[in-house]
Motif scaffolding. Structure first.
Motif, PDB file in Angstrom:
ATOM      1  N   TRP A 118       0.831  -1.200   0.000  1.00 13.00           N
ATOM      2  CA  TRP A 118       0.000   0.000   0.000  1.00 13.00           C
ATOM      3  C   TRP A 118       0.867   1.252   0.000  1.00 13.00           C
ATOM      4  O   TRP A 118       0.651   2.162  -0.794  1.00 13.00           O
ATOM      5  CB  TRP A 118      -0.945  -0.019   1.201  1.00 13.00           C
ATOM      6  CG  TRP A 118      -1.902   1.127   1.190  1.00 13.00           C
ATOM      7  CD1 TRP A 118      -3.076   1.206   0.481  1.00 13.00           C
ATOM      8  CD2 TRP A 118      -1.771   2.363   1.897  1.00 13.00           C
ATOM      9  NE1 TRP A 118      -3.672   2.428   0.721  1.00 13.00           N
ATOM     10  CE2 TRP A 118      -2.897   3.146   1.572  1.00 13.00           C
ATOM     11  CE3 TRP A 118      -0.807   2.876   2.760  1.00 13.00           C
ATOM     12  CZ2 TRP A 118      -3.079   4.428   2.098  1.00 13.00           C
ATOM     13  CZ3 TRP A 118      -0.993   4.146   3.279  1.00 13.00           C
ATOM     14  CH2 TRP A 118      -2.119   4.910   2.948  1.00 13.00           C
ATOM     15  N   LEU A 119       1.850   1.310   0.895  1.00 12.70           N
ATOM     16  CA  LEU A 119       2.733   2.475   0.973  1.00 12.70           C
ATOM     17  C   LEU A 119       3.513   2.669  -0.325  1.00 12.70           C
ATOM     18  O   LEU A 119       3.643   3.789  -0.818  1.00 12.70           O
ATOM     19  CB  LEU A 119       3.713   2.323   2.148  1.00 12.70           C
ATOM     20  CG  LEU A 119       3.116   2.442   3.548  1.00 12.70           C
ATOM     21  CD1 LEU A 119       4.106   1.932   4.588  1.00 12.70           C
ATOM     22  CD2 LEU A 119       2.689   3.874   3.828  1.00 12.70           C
TER      23      LEU A 119
ATOM     24  N   ARG B 256       1.655   4.457  -3.267  1.00 15.62           N
ATOM     25  CA  ARG B 256       1.177   5.825  -3.105  1.00 15.62           C
ATOM     26  C   ARG B 256       2.241   6.813  -3.551  1.00 15.62           C
ATOM     27  O   ARG B 256       3.437   6.544  -3.466  1.00 15.62           O
ATOM     28  CB  ARG B 256       0.844   6.101  -1.631  1.00 15.62           C
ATOM     29  CG  ARG B 256      -0.193   5.165  -1.023  1.00 15.62           C
ATOM     30  CD  ARG B 256      -1.568   5.564  -1.326  1.00 15.62           C
ATOM     31  NE  ARG B 256      -2.583   4.789  -1.916  1.00 15.62           N
ATOM     32  CZ  ARG B 256      -2.684   3.522  -2.258  1.00 15.62           C
ATOM     33  NH1 ARG B 256      -1.710   2.710  -2.109  1.00 15.62           N
ATOM     34  NH2 ARG B 256      -3.761   3.039  -2.795  1.00 15.62           N
TER      35      ARG B 256
ATOM     36  N   GLN C 281       4.763   9.635  -3.123  1.00 16.24           N
ATOM     37  CA  GLN C 281       5.585   9.902  -1.944  1.00 16.24           C
ATOM     38  C   GLN C 281       6.255  11.271  -2.040  1.00 16.24           C
ATOM     39  O   GLN C 281       6.926  11.567  -3.026  1.00 16.24           O
ATOM     40  CB  GLN C 281       6.643   8.815  -1.797  1.00 16.24           C
ATOM     41  CG  GLN C 281       6.045   7.434  -1.637  1.00 16.24           C
ATOM     42  CD  GLN C 281       7.071   6.316  -1.721  1.00 16.24           C
ATOM     43  OE1 GLN C 281       8.264   6.541  -1.830  1.00 16.24           O
ATOM     44  NE2 GLN C 281       6.574   5.088  -1.683  1.00 16.24           N
TER      45      GLN C 281
ATOM     46  N   CYS D 146       5.420   7.253   8.123  1.00 21.45           N
ATOM     47  CA  CYS D 146       5.100   6.720   6.793  1.00 21.45           C
ATOM     48  C   CYS D 146       3.957   7.501   6.161  1.00 21.45           C
ATOM     49  O   CYS D 146       4.027   7.858   4.972  1.00 21.45           O
ATOM     50  CB  CYS D 146       4.752   5.236   6.873  1.00 21.45           C
ATOM     51  SG  CYS D 146       6.164   4.161   7.159  1.00 21.45           S
ATOM     52  N   LEU D 147       2.908   7.785   6.926  1.00 24.40           N
ATOM     53  CA  LEU D 147       1.797   8.574   6.385  1.00 24.40           C
ATOM     54  C   LEU D 147       2.261   9.969   6.008  1.00 24.40           C
ATOM     55  O   LEU D 147       1.868  10.515   4.976  1.00 24.40           O
ATOM     56  CB  LEU D 147       0.647   8.673   7.397  1.00 24.40           C
ATOM     57  CG  LEU D 147      -0.218   7.447   7.584  1.00 24.40           C
ATOM     58  CD1 LEU D 147      -1.263   7.708   8.663  1.00 24.40           C
ATOM     59  CD2 LEU D 147      -0.884   7.038   6.279  1.00 24.40           C
TER      60      LEU D 147
ATOM     61  N   LEU E  11       3.723  10.446   2.577  1.00 23.03           N
ATOM     62  CA  LEU E  11       2.849  10.287   1.411  1.00 23.03           C
ATOM     63  C   LEU E  11       2.158  11.593   1.037  1.00 23.03           C
ATOM     64  O   LEU E  11       1.674  12.327   1.902  1.00 23.03           O
ATOM     65  CB  LEU E  11       1.799   9.220   1.695  1.00 23.03           C
ATOM     66  CG  LEU E  11       2.318   7.834   2.067  1.00 23.03           C
ATOM     67  CD1 LEU E  11       1.151   6.895   2.357  1.00 23.03           C
ATOM     68  CD2 LEU E  11       3.219   7.274   0.974  1.00 23.03           C
TER      69      LEU E  11
ATOM     70  N   ASP F 109      -0.710  12.296  -0.344  1.00 23.70           N
ATOM     71  CA  ASP F 109      -2.123  12.463  -0.012  1.00 23.70           C
ATOM     72  C   ASP F 109      -2.447  12.267   1.466  1.00 23.70           C
ATOM     73  O   ASP F 109      -3.617  12.369   1.849  1.00 23.70           O
ATOM     74  CB  ASP F 109      -2.967  11.485  -0.836  1.00 23.70           C
ATOM     75  CG  ASP F 109      -2.913  11.809  -2.321  1.00 23.70           C
ATOM     76  OD1 ASP F 109      -2.657  12.980  -2.674  1.00 23.70           O
ATOM     77  OD2 ASP F 109      -3.116  10.886  -3.136  1.00 23.70           O
ATOM     78  N   TYR F 110      -1.448  11.973   2.295  1.00 23.77           N
ATOM     79  CA  TYR F 110      -1.724  11.648   3.696  1.00 23.77           C
ATOM     80  C   TYR F 110      -0.924  12.483   4.692  1.00 23.77           C
ATOM     81  O   TYR F 110      -1.041  12.281   5.895  1.00 23.77           O
ATOM     82  CB  TYR F 110      -1.462  10.154   3.947  1.00 23.77           C
ATOM     83  CG  TYR F 110      -2.460   9.298   3.202  1.00 23.77           C
ATOM     84  CD1 TYR F 110      -3.661   8.944   3.793  1.00 23.77           C
ATOM     85  CD2 TYR F 110      -2.211   8.893   1.899  1.00 23.77           C
ATOM     86  CE1 TYR F 110      -4.595   8.186   3.105  1.00 23.77           C
ATOM     87  CE2 TYR F 110      -3.137   8.139   1.196  1.00 23.77           C
ATOM     88  CZ  TYR F 110      -4.325   7.790   1.801  1.00 23.77           C
ATOM     89  OH  TYR F 110      -5.245   7.053   1.122  1.00 23.77           O
ATOM     90  N   ARG F 111      -0.117  13.428   4.210  1.00 22.51           N
ATOM     91  CA  ARG F 111       0.675  14.242   5.127  1.00 22.51           C
ATOM     92  C   ARG F 111      -0.207  15.012   6.089  1.00 22.51           C
ATOM     93  O   ARG F 111       0.038  15.042   7.297  1.00 22.51           O
ATOM     94  CB  ARG F 111       1.593  15.190   4.363  1.00 22.51           C
ATOM     95  CG  ARG F 111       2.431  16.034   5.323  1.00 22.51           C
ATOM     96  CD  ARG F 111       3.554  16.726   4.660  1.00 22.51           C
ATOM     97  NE  ARG F 111       4.633  15.769   4.417  1.00 22.51           N
ATOM     98  CZ  ARG F 111       5.777  16.092   3.865  1.00 22.51           C
ATOM     99  NH1 ARG F 111       5.997  17.333   3.487  1.00 22.51           N
ATOM    100  NH2 ARG F 111       6.713  15.191   3.684  1.00 22.51           N
TER     101      ARG F 111
END
Length: 141
Positions: A35-36, A39, A41, A90-91, A94, A96-98
């Motif tokens: 998944w990671l 995405r 990065q 990790c999020l 990414l 879209d997840y920062r």
């Protein structure tokens, strides 16, 4: 004002990449890895199997048995994040997840994030195969 903006000498605090030590024998960890990796990065993620010869060579000072229990992330500057800090790092890496990572790390939401991460780690018991091996003590977080 004189003096260095970056006293540690790591590019004014910029992170070049994260090395993610993950348990390649764990189905949950393998799914998280896929998944990671899939995405976009902002900070490149390099994945290395925890406890592997490569991990031991690159990071001789780590407790490699512990890296099999807790997700571990190492910055190119040598900072080490484990468990919930590693998941949030990790999020944060990414695109879209920062923002989500920053919100989850706030004092108000961090306890909830920790419970969510612990619940996700608990899934390990129900998803691992019978022949997983003796290295897993089901204490991962």
């Amino acid at each position: 004002m004189t003096g260095s903006i970056d006293p540690a000498g790591h590019g004014a605090g910029r992170v070049g990449f994260f090395t993610v030590l993950y348990d390649e024998g764990c189905p949950v960890c393998r799914a998280a890895h896929r998944w990671l990796a899939g995405r976009a990065q902002l900070v490149p993620l390099q994945f290395v199997p925890a406890g592997s010869a490569e991990a031991r060579m690159r990071f001789p000072g780590l407790d490699h048995a512990a890296t099999l229990r807790d997700l571990t992330v190492i910055t190119d500057g040598g900072l080490v994040y484990v468990s919930d800090g590693a998941w949030l790092a990790c999020l944060w890496a990414l695109a879209d997840y920062r923002g989500m990572a920053e919100r989850l790390s706030s004092p108000r939401l961090l306890p909830t994030a920790r419970r969510f991460i612990a619940a996700a780690a608990a899934v390990r018991q129900s998803t691992r195969s019978d022949d997983y091996g003796d290295v897993c003590d089901d204490q991962c977080r």
